[in-house]
Design a protein around this motif. Structure first.
Motif, PDB file in Angstrom:
ATOM      1  N   PHE A   1       1.036  -1.112  -0.111  1.00  0.00           N
ATOM      2  CA  PHE A   1       0.010   0.025  -0.124  1.00  0.00           C
ATOM      3  C   PHE A   1       0.887   1.456   0.038  1.00  0.00           C
ATOM      4  O   PHE A   1       0.633   2.229  -0.470  1.00  0.00           O
ATOM      5  N   ASP A   2       1.804   1.231   0.914  1.00  0.00           N
ATOM      6  CA  ASP A   2       2.551   2.489   1.004  1.00  0.00           C
ATOM      7  C   ASP A   2       3.438   2.880  -0.307  1.00  0.00           C
ATOM      8  O   ASP A   2       3.354   4.005  -0.725  1.00  0.00           O
ATOM      9  N   ASP A   3       3.752   1.965  -0.912  1.00  0.00           N
ATOM     10  CA  ASP A   3       4.494   2.187  -2.348  1.00  0.00           C
ATOM     11  C   ASP A   3       3.363   2.610  -3.362  1.00  0.00           C
ATOM     12  O   ASP A   3       3.760   3.670  -4.071  1.00  0.00           O
ATOM     13  N   ILE A   4       2.486   2.180  -3.419  1.00  0.00           N
ATOM     14  CA  ILE A   4       1.412   2.386  -4.392  1.00  0.00           C
ATOM     15  C   ILE A   4       0.944   3.783  -4.173  1.00  0.00           C
ATOM     16  O   ILE A   4       0.621   4.689  -5.009  1.00  0.00           O
ATOM     17  N   TYR A   5       0.735   4.125  -2.855  1.00  0.00           N
ATOM     18  CA  TYR A   5       0.066   5.433  -2.570  1.00  0.00           C
ATOM     19  C   TYR A   5       1.329   6.411  -2.854  1.00  0.00           C
ATOM     20  O   TYR A   5       0.792   7.536  -3.520  1.00  0.00           O
ATOM     21  N   LYS A   6       2.422   6.071  -2.450  1.00  0.00           N
ATOM     22  CA  LYS A   6       3.646   7.061  -2.883  1.00  0.00           C
ATOM     23  C   LYS A   6       3.672   7.361  -4.589  1.00  0.00           C
ATOM     24  O   LYS A   6       3.670   8.640  -4.684  1.00  0.00           O
ATOM     25  N   ASN A   7       3.671   6.420  -5.038  1.00  0.00           N
ATOM     26  CA  ASN A   7       3.411   6.501  -6.485  1.00  0.00           C
ATOM     27  C   ASN A   7       2.309   6.962  -7.203  1.00  0.00           C
ATOM     28  O   ASN A   7       2.405   7.443  -8.448  1.00  0.00           O
ATOM     29  N   SER A   8       1.482   6.993  -6.529  1.00  0.00           N
ATOM     30  CA  SER A   8       0.168   7.681  -7.118  1.00  0.00           C
ATOM     31  C   SER A   8      -0.099   9.142  -6.537  1.00  0.00           C
ATOM     32  O   SER A   8      -1.287   9.595  -7.183  1.00  0.00           O
ATOM     33  N   GLN A   9       0.518   9.688  -6.223  1.00  0.00           N
ATOM     34  CA  GLN A   9       0.284  11.061  -5.475  1.00  0.00           C
ATOM     35  C   GLN A   9      -0.153  12.255  -6.381  1.00  0.00           C
ATOM     36  O   GLN A   9      -0.975  12.629  -6.331  1.00  0.00           O
ATOM     37  N   LYS A  10       0.557  12.126  -7.779  1.00  0.00           N
ATOM     38  CA  LYS A  10       0.497  13.189  -8.938  1.00  0.00           C
ATOM     39  C   LYS A  10      -1.059  12.789  -9.171  1.00  0.00           C
ATOM     40  O   LYS A  10      -1.623  13.857  -9.436  1.00  0.00           O
ATOM     41  N   TYR A  11      -1.424  11.579  -9.306  1.00  0.00           N
ATOM     42  CA  TYR A  11      -2.657  11.264  -9.977  1.00  0.00           C
ATOM     43  C   TYR A  11      -3.835  11.396  -8.849  1.00  0.00           C
ATOM     44  O   TYR A  11      -4.972  11.645  -9.432  1.00  0.00           O
ATOM     45  N   LEU A  12      -3.539  11.201  -7.754  1.00  0.00           N
ATOM     46  CA  LEU A  12      -4.475  11.561  -6.598  1.00  0.00           C
ATOM     47  C   LEU A  12      -4.811  12.733  -6.542  1.00  0.00           C
ATOM     48  O   LEU A  12      -6.096  13.239  -6.346  1.00  0.00           O
ATOM     49  N   LYS A  13      -3.853  13.571  -6.658  1.00  0.00           N
ATOM     50  CA  LYS A  13      -4.089  15.048  -6.533  1.00  0.00           C
ATOM     51  C   LYS A  13      -4.793  15.829  -7.465  1.00  0.00           C
ATOM     52  O   LYS A  13      -5.584  16.405  -7.447  1.00  0.00           O
ATOM     53  N   TYR A  14      -4.592  15.202  -8.643  1.00  0.00           N
ATOM     54  CA  TYR A  14      -5.316  15.544 -10.024  1.00  0.00           C
ATOM     55  C   TYR A  14      -6.886  15.144  -9.756  1.00  0.00           C
ATOM     56  O   TYR A  14      -7.618  15.718 -10.247  1.00  0.00           O
ATOM     57  N   THR A  15      -6.807  13.762  -9.476  1.00  0.00           N
ATOM     58  CA  THR A  15      -8.414  13.198  -9.346  1.00  0.00           C
ATOM     59  C   THR A  15      -9.072  13.918  -8.499  1.00  0.00           C
ATOM     60  O   THR A  15     -10.327  14.402  -8.629  1.00  0.00           O
ATOM     61  N   GLN A  16      -8.358  14.520  -7.099  1.00  0.00           N
ATOM     62  CA  GLN A  16      -9.055  15.146  -6.199  1.00  0.00           C
ATOM     63  C   GLN A  16      -9.575  16.686  -6.771  1.00  0.00           C
ATOM     64  O   GLN A  16     -10.612  16.663  -6.451  1.00  0.00           O
ATOM     65  N   GLN A  17      -8.782  17.150  -7.633  1.00  0.00           N
ATOM     66  CA  GLN A  17      -9.344  18.400  -8.233  1.00  0.00           C
ATOM     67  C   GLN A  17     -10.650  18.340  -9.090  1.00  0.00           C
ATOM     68  O   GLN A  17     -11.272  19.059  -9.040  1.00  0.00           O
ATOM     69  N   GLN A  18     -10.377  17.258 -10.103  1.00  0.00           N
ATOM     70  CA  GLN A  18     -11.115  16.949 -10.951  1.00  0.00           C
ATOM     71  C   GLN A  18     -12.671  16.472 -10.323  1.00  0.00           C
ATOM     72  O   GLN A  18     -13.656  16.853 -10.705  1.00  0.00           O
ATOM     73  N   TYR A  19     -12.567  15.626  -9.479  1.00  0.00           N
ATOM     74  CA  TYR A  19     -13.815  15.354  -8.589  1.00  0.00           C
ATOM     75  C   TYR A  19     -14.527  16.317  -8.160  1.00  0.00           C
ATOM     76  O   TYR A  19     -15.845  16.316  -8.161  1.00  0.00           O
ATOM     77  N   GLN A  20     -13.778  17.141  -7.293  1.00  0.00           N
ATOM     78  CA  GLN A  20     -14.257  18.452  -6.632  1.00  0.00           C
ATOM     79  C   GLN A  20     -14.938  19.440  -7.579  1.00  0.00           C
ATOM     80  O   GLN A  20     -15.951  19.641  -7.525  1.00  0.00           O
ATOM     81  N   MET A  21     -14.410  19.440  -8.855  1.00  0.00           N
ATOM     82  CA  MET A  21     -14.905  20.259  -9.719  1.00  0.00           C
ATOM     83  C   MET A  21     -16.466  19.882 -10.305  1.00  0.00           C
ATOM     84  O   MET A  21     -17.376  20.462 -10.490  1.00  0.00           O
TER      85      MET A  21
END
Length: 209
Positions: free
Chosen positions: A27-47
């Motif tokens: 989990f930790d490695d996957i979460y770390k490597n997904s940060q850029k995509y998570l942040k982008y998704t967070q913004q898109q979902y919110q909008m």
């Protein structure tokens, strides 16, 4: 009342294994490597959500007869879980990060309704003595109804033609769901719908998620 999409690694990790193949060891490695995509998704979902958010919250308050019990809900954007509600313990839900920002709105609404239903039951109907699993079954069914059986709901996701679908992951509630469809459509108010549901679900003592 608003919904805020957030990143919360600790909260997300609590539910690893519930709805994905991700395990705690990676989990930790996957979460770390997904940060850029998570942040982008967070913004898109919110909008995407903000385009309907206030109308949705007013709609549910009107249909159920109960205002939301918290001024803000949080939606954790998850690498490990598709969708998890909170059974009336805290104003927080989880949604998976790999969805279309507009397509995610209905399931996000569904998870919010589950939490709201649990709050309504615990604060106003707990004397009926249902188990958490029985309340969960009714909450799931109410969420299917409130996201598909009214004209207002259909306007929130006009591309979605699945309606009051029963080909979901919970075949154990389909029989009850089918019985409650007519009850919802013909209800005088949400209180009547809840009371009939409470009476019906008592015949399903062993129902589980």
């Amino acid at each position: 009342m608003k919904l805020k999409y957030v990143l919360d690694k600790k909260y997300d990790k609590q539910f690893v294994g519930m709805s994905s193949k991700i395990v705690r060891d990676n989990f930790d490695d996957i979460y770390k490597n997904s940060q850029k995509y998570l942040k982008y998704t967070q913004q898109q979902y919110q909008m995407a959500w903000d385009k309907i958010g206030q109308k949705f919250f007013r709609y549910i308050a009107k249909e159920t007869g109960y205002e939301w019990f918290y001024p803000e809900y949080k939606c954790v954007v998850s690498v490990a879980n598709q969708g998890i509600s909170n059974w009336g313990c805290a104003p927080i839900i989880i949604r998976g990060w790999k969805e279309n920002p507009y397509g995610q709105r209905r399931i996000t609404a569904h998870e919010l309704i589950l939490s709201h239903y649990f709050e309504i039951y615990k604060r106003h109907y707990s004397e009926f003595g249902l188990s958490d699993n029985q309340v969960w079954a009714l909450a799931e069914i109410a969420a299917f109804a409130l996201t598909s059986l009214t004209k207002t709901a259909k306007n929130f996701w006009p591309w979605d033609f699945t309606g009051y679908y029963t080909n979901h992951n919970y075949p154990q509630i389909v029989s009850l769901q089918n019985r409650l469809k007519k009850v919802f459509i013909e209800r005088k108010n949400f209180d009547e719908y809840m009371l009939i549901g409470i009476k019906m679900v008592k015949k399903f003592e062993d129902i589980k998620p």
